[in-house]
Design a protein around this motif. Structure first.
Motif, PDB file in Angstrom:
ATOM      1  N   LEU A   1       0.833  -1.212   0.000  1.00  0.00           N
ATOM      2  CA  LEU A   1       0.000   0.000   0.000  1.00  0.00           C
ATOM      3  C   LEU A   1       0.864   1.255   0.000  1.00  0.00           C
ATOM      4  O   LEU A   1       0.574   2.225  -0.706  1.00  0.00           O
ATOM      5  CB  LEU A   1      -0.938  -0.003   1.217  1.00  0.00           C
ATOM      6  N   VAL A   2       1.929   1.223   0.783  1.00  0.00           N
ATOM      7  CA  VAL A   2       2.822   2.386   0.819  1.00  0.00           C
ATOM      8  C   VAL A   2       3.484   2.577  -0.555  1.00  0.00           C
ATOM      9  O   VAL A   2       3.739   3.700  -0.992  1.00  0.00           O
ATOM     10  CB  VAL A   2       3.870   2.230   1.952  1.00  0.00           C
ATOM     11  N   ALA A   3       3.690   1.474  -1.274  1.00  0.00           N
ATOM     12  CA  ALA A   3       4.298   1.583  -2.605  1.00  0.00           C
ATOM     13  C   ALA A   3       3.287   2.029  -3.664  1.00  0.00           C
ATOM     14  O   ALA A   3       3.627   2.795  -4.564  1.00  0.00           O
ATOM     15  CB  ALA A   3       4.900   0.228  -3.004  1.00  0.00           C
ATOM     16  N   HIS A   4       2.038   1.542  -3.568  1.00  0.00           N
ATOM     17  CA  HIS A   4       1.080   1.791  -4.658  1.00  0.00           C
ATOM     18  C   HIS A   4       0.247   3.060  -4.482  1.00  0.00           C
ATOM     19  O   HIS A   4      -0.118   3.695  -5.465  1.00  0.00           O
ATOM     20  CB  HIS A   4       0.104   0.616  -4.791  1.00  0.00           C
ATOM     21  N   LEU A   5      -0.107   3.400  -3.261  1.00  0.00           N
ATOM     22  CA  LEU A   5      -1.049   4.510  -3.088  1.00  0.00           C
ATOM     23  C   LEU A   5      -0.511   5.873  -3.543  1.00  0.00           C
ATOM     24  O   LEU A   5      -1.288   6.696  -4.037  1.00  0.00           O
ATOM     25  CB  LEU A   5      -1.552   4.578  -1.642  1.00  0.00           C
TER      26      LEU A   5
ATOM     27  N   ALA B   1       0.472   5.478   4.237  1.00  0.00           N
ATOM     28  CA  ALA B   1       0.775   6.018   2.901  1.00  0.00           C
ATOM     29  C   ALA B   1       0.316   7.472   2.792  1.00  0.00           C
ATOM     30  O   ALA B   1       1.034   8.329   2.264  1.00  0.00           O
ATOM     31  CB  ALA B   1       0.099   5.163   1.836  1.00  0.00           C
ATOM     32  N   ALA B   2      -0.884   7.770   3.303  1.00  0.00           N
ATOM     33  CA  ALA B   2      -1.394   9.146   3.235  1.00  0.00           C
ATOM     34  C   ALA B   2      -0.504  10.075   4.044  1.00  0.00           C
ATOM     35  O   ALA B   2      -0.222  11.210   3.637  1.00  0.00           O
ATOM     36  CB  ALA B   2      -2.825   9.195   3.760  1.00  0.00           C
ATOM     37  N   THR B   3      -0.027   9.587   5.189  1.00  0.00           N
ATOM     38  CA  THR B   3       0.807  10.438   6.036  1.00  0.00           C
ATOM     39  C   THR B   3       2.166  10.699   5.376  1.00  0.00           C
ATOM     40  O   THR B   3       2.672  11.822   5.409  1.00  0.00           O
ATOM     41  CB  THR B   3       0.974   9.800   7.433  1.00  0.00           C
ATOM     42  N   TYR B   4       2.745   9.668   4.744  1.00  0.00           N
ATOM     43  CA  TYR B   4       4.000   9.891   4.004  1.00  0.00           C
ATOM     44  C   TYR B   4       3.796  10.928   2.904  1.00  0.00           C
ATOM     45  O   TYR B   4       4.686  11.713   2.599  1.00  0.00           O
ATOM     46  CB  TYR B   4       4.491   8.584   3.381  1.00  0.00           C
ATOM     47  N   ALA B   5       2.586  10.908   2.296  1.00  0.00           N
ATOM     48  CA  ALA B   5       2.307  11.877   1.220  1.00  0.00           C
ATOM     49  C   ALA B   5       1.856  13.225   1.793  1.00  0.00           C
ATOM     50  O   ALA B   5       1.496  14.117   1.032  1.00  0.00           O
ATOM     51  CB  ALA B   5       1.235  11.317   0.298  1.00  0.00           C
ATOM     52  N   GLN B   6       1.860  13.355   3.112  1.00  0.00           N
ATOM     53  CA  GLN B   6       1.452  14.580   3.806  1.00  0.00           C
ATOM     54  C   GLN B   6       0.026  14.993   3.449  1.00  0.00           C
ATOM     55  O   GLN B   6      -0.268  16.171   3.223  1.00  0.00           O
ATOM     56  CB  GLN B   6       2.448  15.706   3.522  1.00  0.00           C
ATOM     57  N   LEU B   7      -0.842  13.976   3.361  1.00  0.00           N
ATOM     58  CA  LEU B   7      -2.254  14.233   3.080  1.00  0.00           C
ATOM     59  C   LEU B   7      -3.058  14.089   4.365  1.00  0.00           C
ATOM     60  O   LEU B   7      -2.769  13.216   5.182  1.00  0.00           O
ATOM     61  CB  LEU B   7      -2.777  13.215   2.058  1.00  0.00           C
TER      62      LEU B   7
ATOM     63  N   ALA C   1      -6.478  -0.488   6.452  1.00  0.00           N
ATOM     64  CA  ALA C   1      -6.674   0.833   7.057  1.00  0.00           C
ATOM     65  C   ALA C   1      -5.337   1.400   7.516  1.00  0.00           C
ATOM     66  O   ALA C   1      -5.010   2.574   7.256  1.00  0.00           O
ATOM     67  CB  ALA C   1      -7.644   0.734   8.237  1.00  0.00           C
ATOM     68  N   PHE C   2      -4.528   0.571   8.171  1.00  0.00           N
ATOM     69  CA  PHE C   2      -3.241   1.067   8.669  1.00  0.00           C
ATOM     70  C   PHE C   2      -2.293   1.408   7.511  1.00  0.00           C
ATOM     71  O   PHE C   2      -1.660   2.462   7.505  1.00  0.00           O
ATOM     72  CB  PHE C   2      -2.605   0.037   9.605  1.00  0.00           C
ATOM     73  N   GLY C   3      -2.228   0.528   6.497  1.00  0.00           N
ATOM     74  CA  GLY C   3      -1.340   0.782   5.356  1.00  0.00           C
ATOM     75  C   GLY C   3      -1.718   2.066   4.639  1.00  0.00           C
ATOM     76  O   GLY C   3      -0.850   2.870   4.264  1.00  0.00           O
ATOM     77  N   ALA C   4      -3.021   2.283   4.455  1.00  0.00           N
ATOM     78  CA  ALA C   4      -3.471   3.497   3.761  1.00  0.00           C
ATOM     79  C   ALA C   4      -3.202   4.736   4.612  1.00  0.00           C
ATOM     80  O   ALA C   4      -2.828   5.796   4.088  1.00  0.00           O
ATOM     81  CB  ALA C   4      -4.962   3.386   3.442  1.00  0.00           C
TER      82      ALA C   4
END
Ligand SMILES: CC(=O)N[C@H]1[C@@H](OP(=O)(O)OP(=O)(O)OC[C@H]2O[C@@H](n3ccc(=O)[nH]c3=O)[C@H](O)[C@@H]2O)O[C@H](CO)[C@@H](O)[C@@H]1O
Length: 419
Positions: A92-96, A123-129, A117-120
């Protein structure tokens, strides 16, 4: 003139919303059931949504959405045999991020405590969303039990800027962990919206109820009361599962009860359940049911025995007591109200608890987890948040490993609401 200014303002706001949807990421059956009413409520307010399926439950989850007249806009199809929670989080961290760049969500929304839920959330937090969490604040007591769900819930909390707590005690748990009160909204659980809607649909469609009666003719035969039983949690696999299944077999053999058991497709559960209960008279094993059938089954049985979180919430709303086949629960409200009992996994304790519960007077429907309007409240908060939070930066494209462009800033918190 004032009207013109106002309508220009509305137009600007709706364009803003249309350009930047709420992205809902889900992977499992219970998330699909609990997010479907949230999607419907968002859409009824003209808030554009993008539904992303991770593929964690490749068959069960899309079927549940379909029942609510919805389907995923994007299916990442990340399931493969033997995939582990860390594998799925990594995928998820790779694809989202690609989807985040393509669709520029203003808000990413996850539900509950699954690996999806956790993976998404990560991923959103890494993208600062900005991240919203539906069913926030459930805590079973131990940081890693149930594993990995409790860890997921606790790790999602500090990442989210909007927390939709189903109950006051879930909100209190979040505050105790330092989440600012203004970011927490007590809404009820959207699962109750789903179960009440399904129950109303069943009441209004005689043909559907007739189909279900035809699907389960044994339930109408005279004999001991039927109980609905489900077991699937990771922490209950192995010896604990055998101990629980031994109780089911003894109850049926003893003639005090009959059990209908929808068997979860997880191989470890399916194999042991079929081996230990497959030929026991008075036990009816069946495939996982669609949500309408499951809700109908709750209504046809005298008592629910389960380790499922969702069933602990649904059964009291339908006037059925629940025996919780776990050592702890993150849903204490039903126990406090007398609608649920924490029984554990010991064979004899389960048998005793069933006999005691069957001797009690019928339970009136009760609502420790919400009144059926959680999704409406969640959508109202998100609508206000979208209008308030300024998209100061656009999503940052990553081209050849170099970041350029702008980012969406974490949104300002909105006030607590309970209405
Ligand atoms: C104990 C725990 O950590 N449980 C988590 C798990 O769900 P949970 O333990 O509820 O997961 P289940 O797979 O039992 O799903 C329950 C849902 O599926 C329905 N159902 C069940 C069997 C069947 O044959 N057909 C059917 O429709 C039930 O009516 C209920 O709505 O993930 C959820 C989603 O994030 C979280 O809310 C829960 O906290």
């Amino acid at each position: 003139m004032a009207g013109l200014v106002q309508s220009k303002g509305r137009l600007k706001a709706s364009l803003l919303l249309a350009q930047a949807p709420v992205m809902l990421v889900f992977g499992t059956r219970p998330e699909a059931i609990k997010l479907a009413p949230v999607v419907t409520a968002l859409r009824s307010r003209a808030i554009p949504t993008l539904i992303v399926a991770t593929g964690q439950h490749p068959h069960l989850a899309p079927a549940m959405l379909q029942q609510a007249g919805l389907q995923a806009d994007i299916d990442l199809g990340l399931h493969r045999p033997g995939i582990t929670p860390p594998d799925l989080v990594g995928a998820l961290v790779a694809h989202l991020p690609t989807l985040f760049r393509q669709h520029a969500p203003r808000l990413t929304l996850v539900q509950g405590d699954t690996t999806s839920a956790f993976g998404a959330a990560l991923a959103a937090t890494y993208a600062q969303l900005p991240l919203a969490h539906v069913e926030a604040g459930l805590r079973a007591g131990h940081p890693t039990d149930p594993f990995p769900e409790e860890m997921h819930r606790r790790l999602i909390a500090p990442l989210a800027c909007l927390h939709f707590a189903p109950t006051a005690s879930a909100a209190a748990a979040l505050r105790a962990e330092g989440i600012p009160a203004g970011r927490i909204h007590v809404t009820g659980n959207s699962g109750i919206d789903a179960v009440l809607a399904t129950s109303a649909m069943l009441a209004g469609q005689a043909a559907l109820a007739a189909d279900l009666r035809a699907r389960f003719p044994l339930l109408a035969t005279p004999g001991p009361p039927w109980l609905l039983a489900t077991v699937h949690r990771r922490e209950n696999q192995g010896e604990r599962l055998s101990s629980i299944l031994a109780a089911f077999a003894a109850l049926a053999r003893g003639g005090g009860a009959r059990l209908i058991v929808p068997v979860h497709p997880t191989p470890a559960v399916q194999q042991r359940t079929t081996a230990l209960l497959g030929h026991v008279p008075g036990i009816l094993l069946c495939a996982p049911q669609d949500h309408a059938a499951l809700v109908w089954l709750i209504g046809q049985t005298a008592l629910v025995l389960t380790d499922s979180g969702g069933l602990q919430e649904e059964a009291p709303a339908l006037g059925r007591r629940v025996l919780i086949l776990r050592e702890a629960t993150e849903r204490p409200e039903g126990v406090d109200m007398g609608a649920a009992q924490l029984v554990g996994t010991d064979t004899h304790a389960i048998i005793r608890a069933v006999h005691a519960a069957l001797a009690l007077p019928p339970l009136d429907p009760c609502f420790p987890y919400g009144d059926g309007r959680a999704s409406h409240r969640i959508a109202a908060v998100i609508e206000r948040w979208l209008h308030r939070a300024q998209p100061t930066r656009a999503p940052r494209p990553v081209i050849n490993g170099r970041k350029s462009g702008k980012l969406v800033a974490m949104g300002a918190a909105s006030s607590t609401m309970t209405g």
